[in-house]
Design a protein around this motif. Structure first.
Motif, PDB file in Angstrom:
ATOM      1  N   PRO A 258       0.861  -1.209  -0.252  1.00 19.51           N
ATOM      2  CA  PRO A 258      -0.131   0.082  -0.039  1.00 19.51           C
ATOM      3  C   PRO A 258       0.919   1.065  -0.173  1.00 19.51           C
ATOM      4  O   PRO A 258       1.739   1.407   0.797  1.00 19.51           O
ATOM      5  CB  PRO A 258      -0.688  -0.049   1.364  1.00 19.51           C
ATOM      6  CG  PRO A 258      -0.868  -1.623   1.745  1.00 19.51           C
ATOM      7  CD  PRO A 258       0.569  -2.052   1.133  1.00 19.51           C
ATOM      8  N   GLY A 259       0.399   2.285  -0.957  1.00 20.63           N
ATOM      9  CA  GLY A 259       1.358   3.334  -0.768  1.00 20.63           C
ATOM     10  C   GLY A 259       2.356   3.589  -1.792  1.00 20.63           C
ATOM     11  O   GLY A 259       2.751   4.415  -2.551  1.00 20.63           O
ATOM     12  N   MET A 260       2.546   2.384  -2.832  1.00 20.33           N
ATOM     13  CA  MET A 260       3.485   2.471  -3.820  1.00 20.33           C
ATOM     14  C   MET A 260       2.438   2.788  -5.015  1.00 20.33           C
ATOM     15  O   MET A 260       1.678   2.053  -5.513  1.00 20.33           O
ATOM     16  CB  MET A 260       4.018   0.898  -4.257  1.00 20.33           C
ATOM     17  CG  MET A 260       4.758   0.530  -3.071  1.00 20.33           C
ATOM     18  SD  MET A 260       5.525  -1.226  -3.502  1.00 20.33           S
ATOM     19  CE  MET A 260       6.867  -1.290  -2.383  1.00 20.33           C
ATOM     20  N   LEU A 261       2.597   4.007  -5.391  1.00 21.25           N
ATOM     21  CA  LEU A 261       1.778   4.689  -6.332  1.00 21.25           C
ATOM     22  C   LEU A 261       2.670   5.064  -7.724  1.00 21.25           C
ATOM     23  O   LEU A 261       3.850   5.510  -7.339  1.00 21.25           O
ATOM     24  CB  LEU A 261       0.820   5.625  -6.121  1.00 21.25           C
ATOM     25  CG  LEU A 261       0.352   5.542  -4.716  1.00 21.25           C
ATOM     26  CD1 LEU A 261      -0.593   6.677  -4.414  1.00 21.25           C
ATOM     27  CD2 LEU A 261      -0.924   4.370  -5.052  1.00 21.25           C
ATOM     28  N   ILE A 262       2.193   4.949  -8.841  1.00 22.82           N
ATOM     29  CA  ILE A 262       2.814   5.526 -10.096  1.00 22.82           C
ATOM     30  C   ILE A 262       1.785   6.563 -10.836  1.00 22.82           C
ATOM     31  O   ILE A 262       0.834   6.013 -11.035  1.00 22.82           O
ATOM     32  CB  ILE A 262       3.460   4.697 -11.009  1.00 22.82           C
ATOM     33  CG1 ILE A 262       4.264   5.311 -12.373  1.00 22.82           C
ATOM     34  CG2 ILE A 262       2.350   3.581 -11.332  1.00 22.82           C
ATOM     35  CD1 ILE A 262       4.892   4.027 -13.020  1.00 22.82           C
ATOM     36  N   GLY A 263       2.087   7.662 -11.236  1.00 25.14           N
ATOM     37  CA  GLY A 263       1.536   8.597 -12.119  1.00 25.14           C
ATOM     38  C   GLY A 263       2.140   9.100 -13.236  1.00 25.14           C
ATOM     39  O   GLY A 263       3.473   9.244 -13.286  1.00 25.14           O
ATOM     40  N   VAL A 264       1.491   9.307 -14.285  1.00 29.19           N
ATOM     41  CA  VAL A 264       2.137   9.703 -15.494  1.00 29.19           C
ATOM     42  C   VAL A 264       1.328  11.200 -15.920  1.00 29.19           C
ATOM     43  O   VAL A 264       0.109  11.253 -15.792  1.00 29.19           O
ATOM     44  CB  VAL A 264       2.072   8.801 -16.791  1.00 29.19           C
ATOM     45  CG1 VAL A 264       2.906   9.327 -17.922  1.00 29.19           C
ATOM     46  CG2 VAL A 264       2.682   7.504 -16.260  1.00 29.19           C
ATOM     47  N   SER A 265       2.121  12.194 -16.261  1.00 29.44           N
ATOM     48  CA  SER A 265       1.378  13.586 -16.648  1.00 29.44           C
ATOM     49  C   SER A 265       2.164  14.105 -17.814  1.00 29.44           C
ATOM     50  O   SER A 265       3.290  13.625 -18.067  1.00 29.44           O
ATOM     51  CB  SER A 265       1.329  14.409 -15.564  1.00 29.44           C
ATOM     52  OG  SER A 265       2.641  14.675 -15.059  1.00 29.44           O
ATOM     53  N   HIS A 266       1.429  14.688 -18.874  1.00 25.44           N
ATOM     54  CA  HIS A 266       1.883  15.514 -19.862  1.00 25.44           C
ATOM     55  C   HIS A 266       2.398  17.002 -19.428  1.00 25.44           C
ATOM     56  O   HIS A 266       1.700  17.347 -18.911  1.00 25.44           O
ATOM     57  CB  HIS A 266       1.061  15.632 -21.017  1.00 25.44           C
ATOM     58  CG  HIS A 266       1.395  16.541 -22.111  1.00 25.44           C
ATOM     59  ND1 HIS A 266       0.691  17.196 -22.725  1.00 25.44           N
ATOM     60  CD2 HIS A 266       2.807  16.744 -22.644  1.00 25.44           C
ATOM     61  CE1 HIS A 266       1.199  17.986 -23.570  1.00 25.44           C
ATOM     62  NE2 HIS A 266       2.555  17.643 -23.563  1.00 25.44           N
ATOM     63  N   LYS A 267       3.767  17.131 -19.636  1.00 30.94           N
ATOM     64  CA  LYS A 267       4.039  18.537 -19.135  1.00 30.94           C
ATOM     65  C   LYS A 267       4.504  19.365 -20.265  1.00 30.94           C
ATOM     66  O   LYS A 267       5.332  18.867 -21.260  1.00 30.94           O
ATOM     67  CB  LYS A 267       5.216  18.467 -18.292  1.00 30.94           C
ATOM     68  CG  LYS A 267       5.021  17.746 -16.784  1.00 30.94           C
ATOM     69  CD  LYS A 267       3.913  18.552 -15.964  1.00 30.94           C
ATOM     70  CE  LYS A 267       3.620  17.760 -14.647  1.00 30.94           C
ATOM     71  NZ  LYS A 267       2.802  18.603 -13.773  1.00 30.94           N
ATOM     72  N   LYS A 268       4.275  20.716 -20.342  1.00 37.81           N
ATOM     73  CA  LYS A 268       4.999  21.435 -21.308  1.00 37.81           C
ATOM     74  C   LYS A 268       6.371  21.940 -20.643  1.00 37.81           C
ATOM     75  O   LYS A 268       6.456  21.769 -19.462  1.00 37.81           O
ATOM     76  CB  LYS A 268       4.073  22.870 -21.463  1.00 37.81           C
ATOM     77  CG  LYS A 268       2.762  22.688 -22.212  1.00 37.81           C
ATOM     78  CD  LYS A 268       3.045  22.406 -23.747  1.00 37.81           C
ATOM     79  CE  LYS A 268       1.844  22.257 -24.642  1.00 37.81           C
ATOM     80  NZ  LYS A 268       2.036  22.111 -26.032  1.00 37.81           N
ATOM     81  N   ARG A 269       7.307  22.323 -21.497  1.00 33.79           N
ATOM     82  CA  ARG A 269       8.506  22.589 -20.951  1.00 33.79           C
ATOM     83  C   ARG A 269       8.647  23.713 -20.023  1.00 33.79           C
ATOM     84  O   ARG A 269       9.028  23.627 -18.964  1.00 33.79           O
ATOM     85  CB  ARG A 269       9.225  23.599 -22.306  1.00 33.79           C
ATOM     86  CG  ARG A 269      10.696  23.912 -21.695  1.00 33.79           C
ATOM     87  CD  ARG A 269      11.418  24.816 -23.014  1.00 33.79           C
ATOM     88  NE  ARG A 269      11.501  24.200 -24.118  1.00 33.79           N
ATOM     89  CZ  ARG A 269      11.425  24.523 -25.455  1.00 33.79           C
ATOM     90  NH1 ARG A 269      10.938  25.911 -25.534  1.00 33.79           N
ATOM     91  NH2 ARG A 269      11.575  24.088 -26.533  1.00 33.79           N
ATOM     92  N   SER A 270       7.678  24.617 -20.079  1.00 33.78           N
ATOM     93  CA  SER A 270       7.330  25.583 -18.919  1.00 33.78           C
ATOM     94  C   SER A 270       6.811  25.218 -17.669  1.00 33.78           C
ATOM     95  O   SER A 270       6.953  25.712 -16.584  1.00 33.78           O
ATOM     96  CB  SER A 270       6.313  26.948 -19.594  1.00 33.78           C
ATOM     97  OG  SER A 270       5.423  26.316 -20.084  1.00 33.78           O
TER      98      SER A 270
END
Length: 619
Positions: A464-476
């Motif tokens: 429990p608590g082992m999480l993974i997340g993915v997000s799209h980021k602009k350079r800024s």
């Protein structure tokens, strides 16, 4: 006339390209190169070298006490206990003589047949090390492909492997290079022995060890400073660099380091991959162990950039290379070749080869992978799991976009010191090719990212608590903690090359650069409009079962259709060199919807390329 890399000839005949000795200028350049590396702190001090030797001696004493204790606890007689011993061997950069300050020491412990890995190495030895005050950060990884124990011994980082030989007593003069040591061993012991056997074989096969070491030190530093040094991420690792440099040394056996560095880039910029790089022919041995041979194994024939280890059983040390990482490395090698050609024409000096690569200025769009855990032990275990699987994201994106969306993974993870037990990884994104008649179709990688997360989540030790997340980021939007001092550097106004820093000019200058300011303003307007319409596509997920339990539903996304006018097509034709050598794409995160329920998990992002703004700015 360019150098044509020779094919590996049959019968073990490995003819060099040239046996000429160094010129006076080559010697002077080599001396300058050595001074440069010394100024960059690539050599360890005599005091640190002495401390490493002392630590290895102390570790040798510890493992011998351990083996005698295990032998006694298992009820063997006094003579057996007295004769019981283990031996410590080194391999990797330390054994090759190219390690720098603070580098890990790759070590192998060889023990007798009655001392096993599971209960004795990861059990009793782990307990003994844990009780020693000079041992810190002890982290066993028994489930790895090559089981390893990582720790710091009196401040020196140690990576310790274990191999159980099929003998009751380890001989005092043990030679690991002979094939007989592999007889009747389990697969993990064979893999553990492979590091020492390969390192020793490389040192035997190079014509001049000192020239090899200096050249390898340069190439390793170049790969690190240019962001392509990580076997785990799909780039070059220590063993890959060593074999590639050793092959060039074989082709020019009497050359010195400055010449060999130049020839390294000339040879490999023209190498016809997937032809393998080999230091010796692969020969069948009486032990019958499987080894790399695409004639026998179809899977071996799919390797993109095979760099074959020179010790039996031969293997491809660069099996992690993907389409994207191979493309990045090819571009960097071509950059190195161009610089070396300019050096030969007295237009620049070799030091410019080591200009840093500014990863967070090179792309407009990134994927950010976040991992978190609840405590230090869970975090280290979870981080090791993600480290070993991160390359799969690049491979899956290559597969699902047919190689058109290029990924550039950063070799390192970044700790967010504002939050405990959090690490972030980043992948630069860009469209690989722009074809004249191609429409601006979006790349939908939602299912790709979901598949990657599920692959990481299939972990037997998940807690429990082992999480993974993915997000799209602009350079800024890149978080400040990735930058030195937490300060975002000001961007250069220069046009960046495709895989270079923002201030580097592309080799083929394009007229489109004259309207870069117009394009930039247009892009900013497009990005502002997009960000006003849609929120960031950021989500965190743990596993498929948890997502289903949360009532996740799929978003309905209708990608826009882009059509090109004749004028727009003409702009693309006129500016193809920029698109191929330095143009920046405009990626937009497509919208996604979430259910009204607050328990639902947000949907996956759609990564879209929108380059109509680019061509419209020139109409």
């Amino acid at each position: 006339m360019g150098i044509q890399p020779p094919a590996n000839p049959p019968g073990g005949q490995w003819e060099p390209i040239s046996t000429a000795g160094p010129s006076g200028l080559d010697v002077i350049k080599t001396q300058e190169l050595e001074k440069f590396m010394e100024s960059r702190g690539l050599y360890e001090s005599p005091a640190e070298a002495l401390k490493r030797a002392e630590v290895l001696g102390r570790l040798d004493q510890v493992v011998n006490i351990w083996v005698k204790k295990v032998t006694e606890n298992k009820g063997y007689n006094e003579q057996m206990v007295e004769e019981a011993r283990a031996m410590i061997f080194t391999f990797g950069s330390y054994r090759l003589g190219v390690n720098g300050p603070g580098a890990d020491i790759d070590t192998l412990c060889v023990g007798p047949r009655h001392v096993n890995r599971e209960e004795d190495f990861f059990g009793e030895l782990h307990r003994m090390l844990g009780e020693m005050p000079e041992v810190e950060d002890l982290h066993p990884v028994p489930g790895a492909n090559v089981p390893i124990m990582k720790f710091k011994f009196d401040g020196i980082s140690i990576d310790l492997l274990y191999a159980k030989l099929a003998v009751w007593v380890i001989p005092e003069e043990l030679d690991l290079s002979v094939d007989s040591v592999l007889q009747d061993l389990d697969a993990k012991s064979v893999l553990s022995l492979n590091g020492c056997r390969v390192t020793d074989a490389i040192l035997r096969l190079v014509p001049h060890v000192r020239n090899f070491q200096t050249t390898l030190r340069c190439i390793r530093y170049w790969a690190k400073i240019r962001g392509i040094y990580s076997n785990m991420a799909g780039f070059l690792g220590g063993i890959n660099c060593a074999i590639l440099v050793a092959r060039v040394c074989q082709l020019y056996p009497n050359a010195v380091a400055s010449f060999l560095v130049s020839r390294f880039f000339k040879v490999y910029s023209q190498w016809k991959w997937p032809n393998p790089v080999m230091l010796c022919p692969n020969e069948e041995r009486y032990l019958g162990l499987p080894f790399w041979d695409p004639r026998r194994n179809v899977r071996d024939g799919r390797d993109l950039m095979p760099v074959i280890t020179p010790a039996y059983p031969y293997s491809n040390s660069s099996y992690n290379v993907s389409l994207s990482t191979q493309c990045v490395m090819k571009e960097e090698v071509e950059r190195g070749r161009d610089i070396c050609e300019a050096v030969e024409g007295s237009k620049t000096d070799l030091i410019s080869l080591f200009d840093p690569f500014h990863f967070f200025s090179a792309y407009k769009n990134y994927l950010q992978i976040d991992i978190t855990a609840r405590n230090h032990d869970d975090f280290m275990s979870w981080k090791g799991r993600v480290d070993s699987r991160l390359r799969l994201l690049t491979m899956k994106v290559d597969r699902d976009t047919h190689g058109q969306l290029q990924c550039h993974p950063h070799p390192d993870g970044f700790l967010d010191k504002s939050k405990q037990f959090r690490c972030c990884y980043f992948v630069g994104l860009k469209r690989k090719h722009i074809v004249r008649d191609q429409k601006g179709e979006p790349f939908d990688i939602r299912s790709t990212i979901e598949e990657f997360k599920n692959c990481v989540g299939m972990y037997t030790s998940v807690k429990p608590g082992m999480l993974i997340g993915v997000s799209h980021k602009k350079r800024s939007d890149i978080p400040l903690f990735v930058f030195p001092g937490g300060i975002r550097p000001a961007r250069s106004t220069g046009v960046g090359r495709v895989c270079g820093g923002a201030a580097e000019k592309p080799r083929n200058f394009s007229p489109l650069q004259a309207v870069e300011g117009v394009v930039g303003r247009k892009r900013k307007a497009d990005e502002s409009d997009t960000n006003n319409k849609f929120r960031k596509c950021d989500y965190v997920a743990t596993s498929r079962s948890e997502a289903l339990a949360a009532g996740q539903t799929k978003a309905s996304v209708q990608p826009s259709e882009y059509s090109l006018t004749a004028l727009q097509e003409q702009v693309i034709r006129n500016c193809s060199s920029l698109f191929n050598n330095g143009g920046e794409e405009d990626l937009n995160a497509a919208p996604f919807s979430t259910p009204a329920s607050t328990s639902a998990i947000p949907q996956k992002p759609v990564i879209k390329f929108n380059f109509t703004s680019l061509v419209q700015a020139n109409s």
